[in-house]
Design a protein around this motif. Sequence first.
Motif, short mmCIF file in Angstrom:
data_model
loop_
_atom_site.label_atom_id
_atom_site.label_comp_id
_atom_site.label_asym_id
_atom_site.label_seq_id
_atom_site.Cartn_x
_atom_site.Cartn_y
_atom_site.Cartn_z
N ALA A 200 0.82 -1.23 -0.12
CA ALA A 200 0.03 0.17 0.01
C ALA A 200 1.03 1.31 0.02
CB ALA A 200 -0.84 -0.09 1.10
N SER A 201 2.16 1.28 0.65
CA SER A 201 2.74 2.51 0.81
C SER A 201 3.50 2.59 -0.76
CB SER A 201 3.75 2.32 1.84
OG SER A 201 4.63 1.31 1.93
N ASN A 202 3.84 1.58 -1.16
CA ASN A 202 4.54 1.71 -2.40
C ASN A 202 3.78 2.12 -3.58
OD1 ASN A 202 6.98 1.23 -1.47
ND2 ASN A 202 6.91 -1.21 -2.09
N ARG A 203 2.41 1.68 -3.50
CA ARG A 203 1.52 2.10 -4.56
C ARG A 203 0.92 3.67 -4.24
NH1 ARG A 203 -3.23 -0.96 -2.99
NH2 ARG A 203 -2.04 -2.65 -3.69
N PHE A 204 0.75 3.99 -3.03
CA PHE A 204 0.70 5.49 -2.87
C PHE A 204 1.76 6.27 -3.51
CE2 PHE A 204 1.46 9.17 -0.37
CZ PHE A 204 0.21 9.89 -0.44
N LEU A 205 2.96 5.66 -3.20
CA LEU A 205 4.35 6.60 -3.73
C LEU A 205 4.31 6.59 -5.23
CD1 LEU A 205 6.72 7.90 -3.13
CD2 LEU A 205 8.14 5.95 -3.08
N LEU A 206 3.88 5.42 -5.90
CA LEU A 206 3.74 5.42 -7.34
C LEU A 206 2.70 6.09 -8.03
CD1 LEU A 206 4.64 3.93 -9.95
CD2 LEU A 206 2.96 2.26 -9.57
N ASN A 207 1.67 6.24 -7.19
CA ASN A 207 0.37 7.21 -7.51
C ASN A 207 0.95 8.79 -7.37
OD1 ASN A 207 -1.15 5.04 -8.45
ND2 ASN A 207 -2.52 5.17 -6.10
N ALA A 208 1.67 9.06 -6.14
CA ALA A 208 2.07 10.39 -5.97
C ALA A 208 2.98 10.73 -7.08
CB ALA A 208 2.62 10.48 -4.68
N VAL A 209 3.79 10.06 -7.56
CA VAL A 209 4.89 10.41 -8.47
C VAL A 209 4.36 10.42 -10.09
CG1 VAL A 209 6.84 9.30 -9.73
CG2 VAL A 209 6.76 9.30 -7.14
#
Length: 189
Positions: free
Chosen positions: A5-14
């Motif tokens: 979930a944290s990597n998905r959030f980071l990917l979406n933010a980028v």
Amino acid sequence: MGISASNRFLLNAVTFGVSALLSYMVAEAGYSYCYRYGLIDQVRDGWFFEEAGQTIHFDPVVGYTLTQVPSRNVRVTEGKIEYEGIFRGNNQGFQDRDDFSPARPAGNPLRVAVLGDSFSSGQFMAVNWPDRVEDLAAGMALPRPVQLLNFSLYSGGLVNWRNILLERIEKAGYELDVLVIPVYANDLF
């Protein structure tokens, strides 16, 4: 194994950040191209200032006051210079070339307070009319000198004048003989 979930959030933010940046760059490039080659209107109207932040300051009582630091300005209408001028205040924060105080100075001049708008503040004129009246009166054989205290504000109107009169002039105890309020029709709105 999936993306956390944290990597998905980071990917979406980028992804969002890169998309926003690319969209802005494409819009800016397109607008700049159209502006440069005359496909869209260039700035035709506006009021442009130099050093306005050092000269014009918000005042909760009268609206704004002016410092003694000059601020040149130009008004452009339909792509042509309508006028140029200088905002500069006296020791009281108003567009008057002379400093003044509440107390009547030596020589017992006839003291006239002027509450006006841009036509009286005259920042777009070499000499505004209150200063010109003083100049004319100085060259005449009058029984006593004449002093005009210019409390005018560009875009000033009824509310500004009320506040200047009651909150500045009356509270400070200005020694005055005459009050002049030159009115332009829209000032009363």
